[in-house]
Design a protein around this motif. Structure first.
Motif, PDB file in Angstrom:
ATOM      1  N   THR A 194      -3.430 -21.170  27.685  1.00  0.00           N
ATOM      2  CA  THR A 194      -4.507 -22.016  28.205  1.00  0.00           C
ATOM      3  C   THR A 194      -5.897 -21.493  27.862  1.00  0.00           C
ATOM      4  N   TRP A 195      -6.125 -20.209  28.019  1.00  0.00           N
ATOM      5  CA  TRP A 195      -7.464 -19.663  27.824  1.00  0.00           C
ATOM      6  C   TRP A 195      -7.600 -18.882  26.525  1.00  0.00           C
ATOM      7  N   GLN A 196      -6.588 -18.914  25.688  1.00  0.00           N
ATOM      8  CA  GLN A 196      -6.623 -18.118  24.463  1.00  0.00           C
ATOM      9  C   GLN A 196      -7.334 -18.835  23.320  1.00  0.00           C
ATOM     10  N   SER A 197      -8.089 -18.054  22.565  1.00  0.00           N
ATOM     11  CA  SER A 197      -8.783 -18.520  21.371  1.00  0.00           C
ATOM     12  C   SER A 197      -8.668 -17.446  20.305  1.00  0.00           C
ATOM     13  N   VAL A 198      -8.844 -17.848  19.052  1.00  0.00           N
ATOM     14  CA  VAL A 198      -8.887 -16.903  17.941  1.00  0.00           C
ATOM     15  C   VAL A 198     -10.355 -16.553  17.722  1.00  0.00           C
ATOM     16  N   LEU A 199     -10.664 -15.268  17.828  1.00  0.00           N
ATOM     17  CA  LEU A 199     -12.052 -14.805  17.758  1.00  0.00           C
ATOM     18  C   LEU A 199     -12.261 -13.884  16.563  1.00  0.00           C
ATOM     19  N   LEU A 236     -10.682  -0.495  15.960  1.00  0.00           N
ATOM     20  CA  LEU A 236     -10.191  -0.758  17.313  1.00  0.00           C
ATOM     21  C   LEU A 236      -9.682  -2.192  17.467  1.00  0.00           C
ATOM     22  N   LEU A 237     -10.276  -3.126  16.729  1.00  0.00           N
ATOM     23  CA  LEU A 237      -9.950  -4.544  16.868  1.00  0.00           C
ATOM     24  C   LEU A 237      -8.701  -4.955  16.109  1.00  0.00           C
ATOM     25  N   GLY A 238      -8.564  -4.474  14.907  1.00  0.00           N
ATOM     26  CA  GLY A 238      -7.459  -4.888  14.054  1.00  0.00           C
ATOM     27  C   GLY A 238      -7.874  -5.970  13.074  1.00  0.00           C
ATOM     28  N   SER A 239      -7.108  -6.077  12.000  1.00  0.00           N
ATOM     29  CA  SER A 239      -7.471  -6.985  10.913  1.00  0.00           C
ATOM     30  C   SER A 239      -6.659  -8.273  10.893  1.00  0.00           C
ATOM     31  N   SER A 240      -5.713  -8.436  11.809  1.00  0.00           N
ATOM     32  CA  SER A 240      -4.934  -9.670  11.805  1.00  0.00           C
ATOM     33  C   SER A 240      -4.361  -9.974  13.184  1.00  0.00           C
ATOM     34  N   VAL A 241      -4.054 -11.263  13.369  1.00  0.00           N
ATOM     35  CA  VAL A 241      -3.326 -11.723  14.549  1.00  0.00           C
ATOM     36  C   VAL A 241      -2.295 -12.742  14.089  1.00  0.00           C
ATOM     37  N   SER A 242      -1.222 -12.847  14.844  1.00  0.00           N
ATOM     38  CA  SER A 242      -0.197 -13.860  14.588  1.00  0.00           C
ATOM     39  C   SER A 242      -0.124 -14.771  15.802  1.00  0.00           C
ATOM     40  N   VAL A 243      -0.100 -16.086  15.527  1.00  0.00           N
ATOM     41  CA  VAL A 243      -0.066 -17.078  16.596  1.00  0.00           C
ATOM     42  C   VAL A 243       1.110 -18.019  16.325  1.00  0.00           C
ATOM     43  N   PRO A 244       1.951 -18.269  17.316  1.00  0.00           N
ATOM     44  CA  PRO A 244       3.037 -19.218  17.113  1.00  0.00           C
ATOM     45  C   PRO A 244       2.497 -20.625  16.820  1.00  0.00           C
ATOM     46  N   SER A 282       0.766 -27.448  15.638  1.00  0.00           N
ATOM     47  CA  SER A 282      -0.437 -26.960  16.321  1.00  0.00           C
ATOM     48  C   SER A 282      -0.277 -25.494  16.713  1.00  0.00           C
ATOM     49  N   LEU A 283      -1.404 -24.811  16.846  1.00  0.00           N
ATOM     50  CA  LEU A 283      -1.369 -23.448  17.376  1.00  0.00           C
ATOM     51  C   LEU A 283      -0.830 -23.498  18.794  1.00  0.00           C
ATOM     52  N   ASP A 284       0.069 -22.599  19.125  1.00  0.00           N
ATOM     53  CA  ASP A 284       0.685 -22.574  20.456  1.00  0.00           C
ATOM     54  C   ASP A 284       0.060 -21.452  21.279  1.00  0.00           C
ATOM     55  N   LEU A 285      -1.229 -21.596  21.516  1.00  0.00           N
ATOM     56  CA  LEU A 285      -1.992 -20.609  22.281  1.00  0.00           C
ATOM     57  C   LEU A 285      -1.870 -20.885  23.775  1.00  0.00           C
ATOM     58  N   ASP A 301     -15.919 -17.825  17.826  1.00  0.00           N
ATOM     59  CA  ASP A 301     -14.676 -18.547  18.071  1.00  0.00           C
ATOM     60  C   ASP A 301     -14.335 -19.364  16.824  1.00  0.00           C
ATOM     61  N   VAL A 302     -13.217 -19.043  16.179  1.00  0.00           N
ATOM     62  CA  VAL A 302     -12.794 -19.741  14.964  1.00  0.00           C
ATOM     63  C   VAL A 302     -11.520 -20.552  15.197  1.00  0.00           C
ATOM     64  N   THR A 303     -11.165 -20.768  16.456  1.00  0.00           N
ATOM     65  CA  THR A 303      -9.910 -21.436  16.789  1.00  0.00           C
ATOM     66  C   THR A 303      -9.783 -22.803  16.128  1.00  0.00           C
ATOM     67  N   ALA A 304     -10.793 -23.638  16.247  1.00  0.00           N
ATOM     68  CA  ALA A 304     -10.713 -24.999  15.703  1.00  0.00           C
ATOM     69  C   ALA A 304     -10.530 -24.972  14.187  1.00  0.00           C
ATOM     70  N   ARG A 305     -11.225 -24.068  13.514  1.00  0.00           N
ATOM     71  CA  ARG A 305     -11.107 -23.972  12.055  1.00  0.00           C
ATOM     72  C   ARG A 305      -9.721 -23.483  11.649  1.00  0.00           C
ATOM     73  N   VAL A 306      -9.186 -22.528  12.387  1.00  0.00           N
ATOM     74  CA  VAL A 306      -7.832 -22.050  12.106  1.00  0.00           C
ATOM     75  C   VAL A 306      -6.828 -23.167  12.380  1.00  0.00           C
ATOM     76  N   ALA A 307      -6.988 -23.861  13.497  1.00  0.00           N
ATOM     77  CA  ALA A 307      -6.077 -24.950  13.848  1.00  0.00           C
ATOM     78  C   ALA A 307      -6.076 -26.036  12.772  1.00  0.00           C
ATOM     79  N   ASP A 308      -7.232 -26.327  12.211  1.00  0.00           N
ATOM     80  CA  ASP A 308      -7.327 -27.339  11.147  1.00  0.00           C
ATOM     81  C   ASP A 308      -6.564 -26.930   9.891  1.00  0.00           C
ATOM     82  N   ALA A 309      -6.340 -25.637   9.710  1.00  0.00           N
ATOM     83  CA  ALA A 309      -5.639 -25.143   8.524  1.00  0.00           C
ATOM     84  C   ALA A 309      -4.118 -25.176   8.685  1.00  0.00           C
ATOM     85  N   VAL A 310      -3.637 -25.481   9.884  1.00  0.00           N
ATOM     86  CA  VAL A 310      -2.187 -25.542  10.127  1.00  0.00           C
ATOM     87  C   VAL A 310      -1.675 -26.912   9.690  1.00  0.00           C
TER      88      VAL A 310
END
Length: 131
Positions: A105-110, A87-95, A100-103, A15-24
């Motif tokens: 309730t249960w979504q995280s960047v993995l 199968l997973l893909g190399s990127s995701v886009s998050v609003p 802040s990341l607009d994920l 789970d890298v959500t917090a680290r990604v969020a800190d970069a916004v």
């Protein structure tokens, strides 16, 4: 921004959500955050970070793409990792909303390692948008 991730297992979900969020940047009212993995044997997804589900993701990837005898194995012995990452893909886009990341309730960047252990990187880019 480039982030570094150390993995300890051949196949692992982190789970890298917090680290990604800190970069916004906090001054971005609206935008899109793109998370890109510049590796062909790793991927990134958005899903729930519950520990049982993370184990299930690893098990499912191992079942979907078993460690068999593939043609590419003659070069690097990691064809299964390439196929899993495909199968997973190399990127995701998050609003982004109000800096802040607009994920959901249960979504995280993995981050999903398919050929570890390694030190990996992910690129996080935020593009502001006009409402």
């Amino acid at each position: 921004m480039r982030l570094s991730i150390d993995t300890t297992d051949r196949l692992a979900v982190t789970d890298v959500t917090a680290r990604v969020a800190d970069a916004v940047p906090s001054d971005v009212e609206r935008g899109v955050c793109t998370v890109f993995v510049p590796h062909t044997t790793a991927g990134v997804v958005v899903n729930e970070a519950e520990s049982g589900l993370l184990d299930d993701v690893e098990a499912a990837l191992a079942r979907l793409v078993p460690d068999d005898d593939y043609a590419h194995d003659a070069i690097d012995d990691n064809a299964d990792a390439h196929l899993r990452a495909l199968l997973l893909g190399s990127s995701v886009s998050v609003p982004v909303a109000d800096g802040s990341l607009d994920l959901g309730t249960w979504q995280s960047v993995l981050f999903v390692e398919c050929d570890g252990p390694r030190t990996r990187s992910i690129d996080v880019r935020v593009a502001p948008t006009i409402a």
